[in-house]
Design an enzyme around this catalytic site. Sequence first.
Site, PDB file in Angstrom:
ATOM      1  N   GLU A  40       0.832  -1.206   0.000  1.00 42.56           N
ATOM      2  CA  GLU A  40       0.000   0.000   0.000  1.00 42.56           C
ATOM      3  C   GLU A  40       0.869   1.259   0.000  1.00 42.56           C
ATOM      4  O   GLU A  40       1.824   1.363   0.775  1.00 42.56           O
ATOM      5  CB  GLU A  40      -0.886  -0.020   1.243  1.00 42.56           C
ATOM      6  CG  GLU A  40      -1.792   1.197   1.412  1.00 42.56           C
ATOM      7  CD  GLU A  40      -2.586   1.173   2.710  1.00 42.56           C
ATOM      8  OE1 GLU A  40      -3.592   1.887   2.795  1.00 42.56           O
ATOM      9  OE2 GLU A  40      -2.191   0.432   3.637  1.00 42.56           O
ATOM     10  N   LYS A 111      -9.867   2.462  -2.036  1.00 40.58           N
ATOM     11  CA  LYS A 111     -10.048   1.902  -0.690  1.00 40.58           C
ATOM     12  C   LYS A 111     -11.345   2.405  -0.058  1.00 40.58           C
ATOM     13  O   LYS A 111     -11.570   3.608   0.057  1.00 40.58           O
ATOM     14  CB  LYS A 111      -8.845   2.289   0.167  1.00 40.58           C
ATOM     15  CG  LYS A 111      -8.794   1.649   1.554  1.00 40.58           C
ATOM     16  CD  LYS A 111      -7.503   2.068   2.254  1.00 40.58           C
ATOM     17  CE  LYS A 111      -7.361   1.458   3.633  1.00 40.58           C
ATOM     18  NZ  LYS A 111      -6.113   1.942   4.298  1.00 40.58           N
ATOM     19  N   CYS A 142      -5.374  -3.091   3.232  1.00 40.14           N
ATOM     20  CA  CYS A 142      -5.015  -2.916   4.632  1.00 40.14           C
ATOM     21  C   CYS A 142      -6.217  -2.976   5.589  1.00 40.14           C
ATOM     22  O   CYS A 142      -6.696  -4.057   5.907  1.00 40.14           O
ATOM     23  CB  CYS A 142      -4.233  -1.611   4.782  1.00 40.14           C
ATOM     24  SG  CYS A 142      -3.135  -1.570   6.234  1.00 40.14           S
TER      25      CYS A 142
END
Length: 253
Positions: A40, A111, A142
Amino acid sequence: MRVTLIQTEIDGSLPLADRVAGVAEQVAARAGDDLVLLPELWATGYFAFDDYAATAEPLDGPLVTAMGAAARAAGVTLHAGSMVERDEAGHLHNTSLLFDPSGTLVHTYRKVHLFGYGSREQELLTPGDAVGAYGSVALSTCYDLRFPELFRTQVDAGSQLFLVAAAWPLSRLAHWQLLLRSRALENQSYLLACNAAGRQGGVELAGRSAVVDPWGEVVAEAGAGPGTLTAEIDTDLPVRARKEFPALADRRL
């Protein structure tokens, strides 16, 4: 399928362009692999919040161009981790990138779950509003690991292979390892999670990138520092696991 996870560490002394070029060289050298993953925000640094605006790019910017060229040079499918994307309206997103072996950007995922615990991500970025499913592959990032409903939605869309880009801190390493196995096991899918290494903004990252199979078994796991993790996976295993132990077919809700 031969997969490689490149667990990168940011050298803050280098300009952004040099960081991108260095990682592109690592990807281009992976000829012989089928799939390569990056972490990321590996170019900017997840915890470099003050740099988000200055390093943001559109999807036709230098980072995307470099990653496409690297995927093409190696002839691999590339999950190029995520970048700070600036959209046409000027909003910033934490956007994951998927390239095919020709270097074409075939899928993006903004995201959905932005982190707020000791982070400025919610303050600076705009969340996505779409599930990251692309055929049998699904992208997530994540903090998304803490939301099982996202992964179940991806399974309902046909996903059998979860690709996760992360910048997960060492202080919550136990959570990372538990969540990776849980998301793979409960969805009877492979999960490949590429984490960052080193220190960013005073936060020590966990590393420990991993490949987990549909039975929740860890096939391969990296150490704490930068490096590569390579494994062979059986892409038919999710289908066989779901037939042998049809838990997904027994869902009531």
